[in-house]
Design an enzyme around this catalytic site. Structure first.
Site, PDB file in Angstrom:
ATOM      1  N   GLU A  15       0.825  -1.228  -0.010  1.00  0.00           N
ATOM      2  CA  GLU A  15       0.162  -0.009   0.064  1.00  0.00           C
ATOM      3  C   GLU A  15       0.887   1.224  -0.275  1.00  0.00           C
ATOM      4  O   GLU A  15       0.500   2.340  -0.732  1.00  0.00           O
ATOM      5  CB  GLU A  15      -0.934  -0.086   1.264  1.00  0.00           C
ATOM      6  CG  GLU A  15      -1.982  -0.953   1.188  1.00  0.00           C
ATOM      7  CD  GLU A  15      -3.016  -0.763   0.021  1.00  0.00           C
ATOM      8  OE1 GLU A  15      -3.144   0.373  -0.348  1.00  0.00           O
ATOM      9  OE2 GLU A  15      -3.702  -1.710  -0.511  1.00  0.00           O
ATOM     10  N   TYR A  26      -6.716   6.062   4.520  1.00  0.00           N
ATOM     11  CA  TYR A  26      -7.136   5.221   3.307  1.00  0.00           C
ATOM     12  C   TYR A  26      -5.999   3.890   3.548  1.00  0.00           C
ATOM     13  O   TYR A  26      -6.602   2.756   3.584  1.00  0.00           O
ATOM     14  CB  TYR A  26      -6.629   5.840   2.108  1.00  0.00           C
ATOM     15  CG  TYR A  26      -6.978   4.798   0.697  1.00  0.00           C
ATOM     16  CD1 TYR A  26      -8.155   4.711   0.278  1.00  0.00           C
ATOM     17  CD2 TYR A  26      -5.750   4.084   0.313  1.00  0.00           C
ATOM     18  CE1 TYR A  26      -8.122   3.734  -0.809  1.00  0.00           C
ATOM     19  CE2 TYR A  26      -5.888   3.451  -0.604  1.00  0.00           C
ATOM     20  CZ  TYR A  26      -7.011   3.232  -1.121  1.00  0.00           C
ATOM     21  OH  TYR A  26      -7.194   2.121  -2.017  1.00  0.00           O
ATOM     22  N   ASP A  67     -11.978   5.540  -2.956  1.00  0.00           N
ATOM     23  CA  ASP A  67     -10.881   6.171  -3.619  1.00  0.00           C
ATOM     24  C   ASP A  67     -11.519   6.809  -4.995  1.00  0.00           C
ATOM     25  O   ASP A  67     -12.743   6.940  -5.148  1.00  0.00           O
ATOM     26  CB  ASP A  67      -9.593   5.440  -3.682  1.00  0.00           C
ATOM     27  CG  ASP A  67     -10.114   4.422  -4.544  1.00  0.00           C
ATOM     28  OD1 ASP A  67     -11.063   4.095  -5.259  1.00  0.00           O
ATOM     29  OD2 ASP A  67      -9.142   3.405  -5.009  1.00  0.00           O
TER      30      ASP A  67
END
Length: 314
Positions: free
Chosen positions: A55, A140, A158
């Site tokens: 990520e 996020y 997103d």
């Protein structure tokens, strides 16, 4: 009321933009994703450290470029403990050598690994709120790790997901509304597969240039953009060329059949094209081919006998 209770209450009264049969919408997307999706190695693991690395590396970096860097990083520092013991300068140098963008991400990743060891005894926290306490981990990324490592996340919202919701369900361009609709859509307790699936939809079928038919988008039956031909979105201010396209005609067929139990070719044709003529270029043969295509995609039922009729598949 717990967070889980609040989520269940939200799902009991879904946003008015969503179709009534949410189970069908959910099943269609998950089945589409599980049948075929892009293969990335971090989708094959539930290790929170490996997912966190992916990520952080993926922020503003194309996923195809991340794969080799991710594998090299884990070969060198396979666990959070190994990364915490590393010299920070080596981690930053790795980041630069692999052109992964801002070097402070490497610094924060190193510090987060140290936190996992010193503050959590080597075990990663499992909720979005707890993961957000790690250095450099924003909401996020925290939610992504909670979802993909522990199946314990919220609905991801997103840019890709906003584009999908805006087009499919005509959701207004408002962050709060996007978050509510996304939460109502996600099946309870299935954040891992759901968030992967809806992001895949935005990345493969519903990108800035839509590939509805080519990618077999599972939401064409319900999609407002597919029905109207307007594929603008918050990050797509200019409508792609669409007028007169086969995709537009398919959308008109779906839209028309939503209003009728069934229609014969000569009843349906003029509602799809104003220049429909039974024996013309855009006539029965053309329409039958279009309906057969839609039937193969599981969107309509087409009986092509002596008196052909079409109906929306339920």
């Amino acid at each position: 009321m717990t967070d889980g209770d609040a989520g269940n209450e939200a799902r009991s009264e879904p946003d008015e933009a969503l179709p009534e049969d949410l189970d069908a919408v959910r099943d269609a997307l998950v089945s589409w994703y599980e049948a075929d999706h892009r293969s990335f190695p971090w989708r094959e693991t539930d290790d929170p450290y490996e997912i966190l690395v992916s990520e952080v590396m993926s922020q503003q970096t194309q996923l195809d470029r991340v794969v080799d860097a991710w594998r090299d990083f884990l070969d060198r520092w396979p666990t959070a403990a190994a990364l915490a013991d590393a010299d920070r300068a080596d981690v930053v140098a790795f980041w630069s050598d692999h052109s992964l963008g801002y070097n402070n991400r490497a610094k924060y990743l190193h510090e987060a690994a140290e936190q996992v060891l010193t503050e959590y005894g080597g075990d990663f926290p499992e909720t979005p709120d707890e993961l957000s306490e790690l250095m450099g981990v924003g909401p996020y990324t925290a939610n992504a790790v909670a979802s993909f490592a522990f199946n314990n996340g919220d609905a991801v919202v997103d840019t890709n997901v906003k584009r999908v919701l805006y087009r499919a369900f005509d959701v207004e361009d408002d962050d709060g509304r996007f978050e509510r609709v996304a939460a109502d859509l996600m099946p309870a307790g299935e954040s891992r597969v759901w968030n992967n699936a809806i992001m895949e939809l935005g990345g493969v079928a519903c990108g800035k240039k839509p590939r509805c038919d080519e990618a077999g988008c599972p939401w064409r039956e319900w999609c407002h953009a597919y029905e109207t031909g307007d594929f603008t979105a918050p990050d797509v201010p200019t409508q792609p060329e669409f007028e007169g396209s086969r995709r537009q005609m398919r959308g008109r067929v779906i839209s028309t059949l939503k209003e009728y139990d069934e229609l014969g070719l000569d009843e349906l044709g003029p509602r799809v094209r104003v220049d429909y003529a039974p024996d013309g270029e855009y006539g029965r043969e053309w329409l039958a081919e279009l309906l057969s295509d839609l039937e193969r995609d599981g969107l309509v039922e087409f009986d092509g006998g002596d008196e052909p009729v079409a109906r929306l598949r339920r």
